[in-house]
Design an enzyme around this catalytic site. Sequence first.
Site, PDB file in Angstrom:
ATOM      1  N   PRO A   9       0.730  -1.323  -0.114  1.00  0.00           N
ATOM      2  CA  PRO A   9      -0.059   0.151   0.187  1.00  0.00           C
ATOM      3  C   PRO A   9       0.746   1.281   0.099  1.00  0.00           C
ATOM      4  O   PRO A   9       1.888   1.467   0.732  1.00  0.00           O
ATOM      5  CB  PRO A   9      -0.828  -0.020   1.183  1.00  0.00           C
ATOM      6  CG  PRO A   9      -0.145  -1.192   2.108  1.00  0.00           C
ATOM      7  CD  PRO A   9       0.454  -2.321   1.356  1.00  0.00           C
ATOM      8  N   ASN A  10       0.171   2.202  -0.741  1.00  0.00           N
ATOM      9  CA  ASN A  10       0.756   3.660  -0.843  1.00  0.00           C
ATOM     10  C   ASN A  10       2.315   3.771  -1.506  1.00  0.00           C
ATOM     11  O   ASN A  10       2.838   4.937  -1.940  1.00  0.00           O
ATOM     12  CB  ASN A  10       1.098   4.530   0.583  1.00  0.00           C
ATOM     13  CG  ASN A  10      -0.208   4.626   1.265  1.00  0.00           C
ATOM     14  OD1 ASN A  10      -1.217   4.640   0.457  1.00  0.00           O
ATOM     15  ND2 ASN A  10      -0.329   3.767   2.412  1.00  0.00           N
ATOM     16  N   TYR A  22      11.206   8.952   1.326  1.00  0.00           N
ATOM     17  CA  TYR A  22      11.063   7.802   0.327  1.00  0.00           C
ATOM     18  C   TYR A  22      11.508   8.562  -1.068  1.00  0.00           C
ATOM     19  O   TYR A  22      11.631   7.670  -2.053  1.00  0.00           O
ATOM     20  CB  TYR A  22       9.295   7.644  -0.046  1.00  0.00           C
ATOM     21  CG  TYR A  22       8.911   6.941   1.100  1.00  0.00           C
ATOM     22  CD1 TYR A  22       9.267   5.645   1.626  1.00  0.00           C
ATOM     23  CD2 TYR A  22       7.858   7.546   1.978  1.00  0.00           C
ATOM     24  CE1 TYR A  22       8.826   4.781   2.830  1.00  0.00           C
ATOM     25  CE2 TYR A  22       7.307   6.761   2.963  1.00  0.00           C
ATOM     26  CZ  TYR A  22       7.812   5.476   3.699  1.00  0.00           C
ATOM     27  OH  TYR A  22       7.256   4.966   4.732  1.00  0.00           O
ATOM     28  N   ASN A  71       8.212  -5.735  -0.918  1.00  0.00           N
ATOM     29  CA  ASN A  71       7.838  -4.431   0.069  1.00  0.00           C
ATOM     30  C   ASN A  71       6.586  -4.358   0.281  1.00  0.00           C
ATOM     31  O   ASN A  71       5.531  -3.826  -0.450  1.00  0.00           O
ATOM     32  CB  ASN A  71       8.674  -3.200  -0.739  1.00  0.00           C
ATOM     33  CG  ASN A  71       8.384  -1.969   0.345  1.00  0.00           C
ATOM     34  OD1 ASN A  71       7.807  -2.141   1.425  1.00  0.00           O
ATOM     35  ND2 ASN A  71       9.112  -0.862  -0.034  1.00  0.00           N
ATOM     36  N   GLU A  95      13.043  -9.491   1.462  1.00  0.00           N
ATOM     37  CA  GLU A  95      12.231  -8.431   1.952  1.00  0.00           C
ATOM     38  C   GLU A  95      12.863  -6.952   2.066  1.00  0.00           C
ATOM     39  O   GLU A  95      13.980  -6.893   2.123  1.00  0.00           O
ATOM     40  CB  GLU A  95      12.006  -8.628   3.505  1.00  0.00           C
ATOM     41  CG  GLU A  95      11.048  -7.516   4.084  1.00  0.00           C
ATOM     42  CD  GLU A  95      10.821  -7.608   5.592  1.00  0.00           C
ATOM     43  OE1 GLU A  95      11.100  -8.850   6.073  1.00  0.00           O
ATOM     44  OE2 GLU A  95      10.431  -6.782   6.180  1.00  0.00           O
ATOM     45  N   ILE A  98      12.474   1.005   1.802  1.00  0.00           N
ATOM     46  CA  ILE A  98      13.122   2.017   1.132  1.00  0.00           C
ATOM     47  C   ILE A  98      13.818   2.652   2.387  1.00  0.00           C
ATOM     48  O   ILE A  98      14.824   3.175   2.429  1.00  0.00           O
ATOM     49  CB  ILE A  98      12.031   2.886   0.566  1.00  0.00           C
ATOM     50  CG1 ILE A  98      11.509   2.031  -0.764  1.00  0.00           C
ATOM     51  CG2 ILE A  98      12.762   4.076   0.233  1.00  0.00           C
ATOM     52  CD1 ILE A  98      10.292   2.715  -1.411  1.00  0.00           C
TER      53      ILE A  98
HETATM   54  C1  DQA Z   1       8.156   0.975   4.054  1.00  0.00           C
HETATM   55  C2  DQA Z   1       8.165   1.134   5.398  1.00  0.00           C
HETATM   56  C3  DQA Z   1       7.042   0.711   5.935  1.00  0.00           C
HETATM   57  O1  DQA Z   1       7.081   1.082   7.679  1.00  0.00           O
HETATM   58  C4  DQA Z   1       5.857   1.952   5.567  1.00  0.00           C
HETATM   59  O2  DQA Z   1       4.556   1.465   6.201  1.00  0.00           O
HETATM   60  C5  DQA Z   1       5.799   1.908   4.205  1.00  0.00           C
HETATM   61  C6  DQA Z   1       7.012   2.057   3.362  1.00  0.00           C
HETATM   62  C7  DQA Z   1       9.438   1.281   3.403  1.00  0.00           C
HETATM   63  O3  DQA Z   1       9.731   0.857   2.215  1.00  0.00           O
HETATM   64  O4  DQA Z   1      10.242   2.192   4.016  1.00  0.00           O
HETATM   65  O5  DQA Z   1       4.706   2.227   3.565  1.00  0.00           O
HETATM   66  O6  DQA Z   1       7.918  -0.337   3.500  1.00  0.00           O
END
Ligand code: DQA
Length: 140
Positions: A9-10, A22, A71, A95, A98
Amino acid sequence: MKIIIINGPNLNLLGKRENDIYGDASFVEFFTRLQKKNESISLSQFQSNIEGEIIDKLQEVGYSYDGIILNAAAYTHTSIGIGDVVKAISTPVVEVHISNTFAREEFRHHSFISPSAKGIILGFGLQGYELALKSFLISE
Ligand code: DQA
């Protein structure tokens, strides 16, 4: 060699989401460059904001692909279902995060995926995906 990047997500908002954490690049642009650099590999990507769709994709590819770069974003810290499917499938999962999740809020320190992952790469920005891909290539 068949490798897939699965994003949770996102992560479709990369480039316009909390750029200080990010970065400024969109995932699609980064992925297009990564594919061009690795033309000999069948490299695909999948993103969903929906937990069940991520589980369905992991089930679909998890017995035939050579590697999965995952991820799961926020679901990393909450989803027993994604943790269970990573445990169930035979394709190795790297796993990736970012950001360095251990340098952030405490709720990001726990992962339901890590116990079943082949390895974990975090804190290297989008480069983490490339490092994960390289890990599959050197272990061929
Ligand atoms: C993430 C870290 C997670 O805690 C966060 O909810 C994300 C991105 C990262 O890639 O750093 O959405 O997975």
